[in-house]
Design a protein around this motif. Structure first.
Motif, PDB file in Angstrom:
ATOM      1  N   PHE A  56       5.268   3.154   5.505  1.00 52.52           N
ATOM      2  CA  PHE A  56       5.145   1.867   6.046  1.00 52.52           C
ATOM      3  C   PHE A  56       5.454   1.965   7.524  1.00 52.52           C
ATOM      4  N   LEU A  57       6.762   2.682   7.886  1.00 48.33           N
ATOM      5  CA  LEU A  57       7.005   2.847   9.234  1.00 48.33           C
ATOM      6  C   LEU A  57       5.902   3.658  10.110  1.00 48.33           C
ATOM      7  N   MET A  58       5.352   4.622   9.664  1.00 45.75           N
ATOM      8  CA  MET A  58       4.299   5.331  10.405  1.00 45.75           C
ATOM      9  C   MET A  58       3.088   4.376  10.726  1.00 45.75           C
ATOM     10  N   GLU A  59       2.673   3.481   9.706  1.00 46.35           N
ATOM     11  CA  GLU A  59       1.596   2.663  10.057  1.00 46.35           C
ATOM     12  C   GLU A  59       2.090   1.731  11.132  1.00 46.35           C
ATOM     13  N   GLY A 117     -11.242   7.240   1.419  1.00 45.52           N
ATOM     14  CA  GLY A 117     -12.393   6.868   1.264  1.00 45.52           C
ATOM     15  C   GLY A 117     -12.674   5.473   0.429  1.00 45.52           C
ATOM     16  N   GLY A 118     -11.614   5.326  -0.339  1.00 45.56           N
ATOM     17  CA  GLY A 118     -11.559   4.108  -1.151  1.00 45.56           C
ATOM     18  C   GLY A 118     -10.824   2.861  -0.330  1.00 45.56           C
ATOM     19  N   GLY A 119     -10.623   3.093   0.873  1.00 45.23           N
ATOM     20  CA  GLY A 119     -10.527   1.922   1.679  1.00 45.23           C
ATOM     21  C   GLY A 119      -8.986   1.452   1.776  1.00 45.23           C
ATOM     22  N   ILE A 120      -8.196   2.726   1.274  1.00 46.79           N
ATOM     23  CA  ILE A 120      -6.552   2.342   1.063  1.00 46.79           C
ATOM     24  C   ILE A 120      -6.066   2.522   2.645  1.00 46.79           C
ATOM     25  N   SER A 121      -4.911   1.710   2.796  1.00 48.15           N
ATOM     26  CA  SER A 121      -4.411   1.582   4.229  1.00 48.15           C
ATOM     27  C   SER A 121      -3.855   3.034   4.761  1.00 48.15           C
ATOM     28  N   PHE A 122      -3.654   3.367   5.841  1.00 46.88           N
ATOM     29  CA  PHE A 122      -2.970   4.451   6.540  1.00 46.88           C
ATOM     30  C   PHE A 122      -1.711   4.765   5.764  1.00 46.88           C
ATOM     31  N   ALA A 123      -0.733   3.732   5.700  1.00 49.60           N
ATOM     32  CA  ALA A 123       0.464   3.787   5.103  1.00 49.60           C
ATOM     33  C   ALA A 123       0.388   4.266   3.750  1.00 49.60           C
ATOM     34  N   ASN A 125       0.843  -1.042  -0.014  1.00 45.42           N
ATOM     35  CA  ASN A 125      -0.023   0.163  -0.210  1.00 45.42           C
ATOM     36  C   ASN A 125       0.894   1.330  -0.031  1.00 45.42           C
ATOM     37  N   ALA A 126       1.886   1.230   0.798  1.00 46.49           N
ATOM     38  CA  ALA A 126       2.764   2.391   0.832  1.00 46.49           C
ATOM     39  C   ALA A 126       3.700   2.595  -0.472  1.00 46.49           C
ATOM     40  N   VAL A 127       3.829   1.558  -1.204  1.00 48.47           N
ATOM     41  CA  VAL A 127       4.638   1.659  -2.363  1.00 48.47           C
ATOM     42  C   VAL A 127       3.662   2.245  -3.434  1.00 48.47           C
ATOM     43  N   MET A 128       2.484   1.669  -3.442  1.00 50.60           N
ATOM     44  CA  MET A 128       1.480   1.988  -4.322  1.00 50.60           C
ATOM     45  C   MET A 128       1.014   3.468  -4.213  1.00 50.60           C
ATOM     46  N   GLY A 129       0.964   3.869  -2.891  1.00 49.78           N
ATOM     47  CA  GLY A 129       0.587   5.345  -2.697  1.00 49.78           C
ATOM     48  C   GLY A 129       1.400   6.407  -3.298  1.00 49.78           C
ATOM     49  N   VAL A 130       2.808   5.825  -3.262  1.00 50.68           N
ATOM     50  CA  VAL A 130       3.751   6.899  -4.000  1.00 50.68           C
ATOM     51  C   VAL A 130       3.801   6.941  -5.323  1.00 50.68           C
TER      52      VAL A 130
END
Length: 461
Positions: free
Chosen positions: A347-350, A297-303, A270-275
């Motif tokens: 990743f670390l923050m999550e 809102g789309g359900g993506i993780s915090f990271a 999720n973190a990689v895809m967010g960037v």
């Protein structure tokens, strides 16, 4: 009844404009604070301060960045100026991170649209980002490459006669130039920066005295106008795009891009895809906060969401600026370092927030579609105050209250003195802030000539 495309468009606009209304006061207050800091916090020559890549240098770069403007392109241009003057690579990258991630207006927007947990992750993560980036750069820096590029940049600017704007470090232009009392010729990137310089040289006394005079507020008004001119497109695009993403991107798209579930692998993906989505989204600086609401809102993780918010310095338009400034090799190096740093920090923050039990609960919140945005609540009253403040600053600027120079440029309304370009029409001499305004006047003098080139109202002697 089946909802039509038009219904969808209207709903997308309602959400986008609703987000903008919800965050308007925060953006205006944040930009006012930024303008006050920019005008009244003395910026001693940064290159001297940022020469070494040690902890003190990185700390100063971070603080200076946080007190700076929040536009991705502005941050990159100032970073280039610092780099050319000899700032260590780590420091100019840290400066860019801080000036796009640790600024007041961005923090307020995240607090309102995403909640305090995201604000904490943004601030804490901003510092972690800089630390992780510093370690990666120290381990991987192709030192000679950066030195060569710095020499090439300086050489290229010397040959093409490029001079730097002394107020912001961006490239100066011929038409915005003036000669100082000492005979030095200075060039500025815009009327606004030239005016900032004139104000700084004409202002006297400390910031308290300045804020009790029209001249002090005029400087803040000018800076406020410059701040808006840098970010308004990003902000409006971000809000409108977020509305359309929320309404028109179906849930299966998010599920396909972002693995659902628990576990380290899911968080990392999720973190990689967010960037990755940030790189492709084209929305920079503050515009990516409402977009992040759509992802959340789309359900993506915090990271994934927090990594997306960090990543405004590697969107495609910004990467293109790196390429133009530094060439392909350094652009790819910056992309690599930033991508790894941003994904790893998300990743670390999550992991950290999970351990502390403060990852916000997505299911508990209202969706963007359920919310009503325009009602008589604290947002309405804060917006009224913010719009009044904005109107006051722009009024002071447009009226030229307390501005240096006893003449008014008939084309743009800026105050100027008799040392700049001048033209005569109907036996009256008009003075201009720049050659651009003089040319515009000479093409249509009848349109701009007022017969009253001298205006002393509000000028501080």
């Amino acid at each position: 009844m089946q909802p039509t495309i038009l219904d969808g468009v209207l709903e997308a606009l309602r959400i986008g404009v609703g987000f903008l209304w919800t965050a308007a006061w925060a953006i205006i207050m944040g930009l006012t604070v930024t303008s006050l800091v920019q005008v009244y916090v003395s910026k001693e020559r940064m290159a001297k301060v940022l020469g070494d890549g040690d902890i003190a240098g990185v700390t100063k770069a971070t603080v200076f960045g946080a007190a700076s403007s929040g536009c991705s392109f502005g941050a990159v241009a100032i970073g280039k100026g610092l780099f050319k003057k000899g700032a260590h690579t780590v420091n100019f990258l840290a400066f860019m991170f801080a000036s796009t991630n640790l600024i007041v207006e961005l923090g307020l927007m995240i607090l309102i649209l995403l909640g305090w947990e995201f604000l904490l992750a943004e601030l804490l993560g901003g510092l972690v980002l800089i630390a992780v980036m510093a370690v990666i750069v120290h381990l991987t820096l192709p030192e000679n490459l950066f030195d060569e590029v710095r020499d090439t940049l300086n050489e290229r600017d010397r040959e093409s006669g490029v001079t730097e704007d002394p107020t912001c470090g961006m490239e100066g232009k011929q038409e915005y130039s003036l000669t100082t009392d000492g005979g030095e010729r200075l060039q500025f990137c815009s009327e606004g920066c030239m005016e900032t310089y004139l104000q700084e040289t004409s202002s006297s006394g400390g910031w308290r005295d300045e804020l009790l005079s029209w001249g002090g507020w005029y400087r803040v008004g000018n800076q406020y106008r410059k701040e808006w001119s840098m970010i308004w497109k990003d902000v409006i695009a971000g809000f409108l795009i977020s509305g359309f993403v929320i309404v028109f991107v179906p849930q299966w798209v998010w599920n396909a891009l972002f693995i659902q579930g628990d576990g380290l692998l899911v968080t990392a993906e999720n973190a990689v895809m967010g960037v990755a989505i940030a790189v492709l989204s084209f929305v920079g600086s503050m515009g990516n906060v409402p977009f992040a609401v759509a992802l959340w809102g789309g359900g993506i993780s915090f990271a994934g969401v927090i990594a997306f918010v960090y990543a405004d310095l590697i969107t495609i338009p910004v990467l293109n600026v790196y390429r133009k400034y530094y060439g392909w090799q350094i652009m790819l190096y910056i992309l690599g370092v930033f991508f790894v740093t941003m994904a790893f920090t998300g990743f670390l923050m999550e992991l950290l927030f999970n351990a502390l039990g403060i990852v916000p609960n997505l299911a508990g919140g209202e969706t963007a579609t359920d919310q009503t945005y325009f009602e008589l609540n604290y947002t309405f009253y804060l917006n009224l105050i913010a719009f009044a403040l904005s109107g006051f600053l722009l009024y002071v600027y447009r009226r030229g209250l307390g501005a240096p120079g006893q003449y008014r440029d008939p084309v743009c309304g800026m105050r100027t003195d008799d040392s700049g370009p001048a033209a005569t029409h109907d036996d009256e001499t008009y003075y201009f802030c720049s050659q651009t305004c003089e040319k515009t006047f000479e093409e249509k003098p009848g349109e701009y000539a007022t017969g009253h080139p001298m205006e002393m109202d509000g000028h501080n002697h």
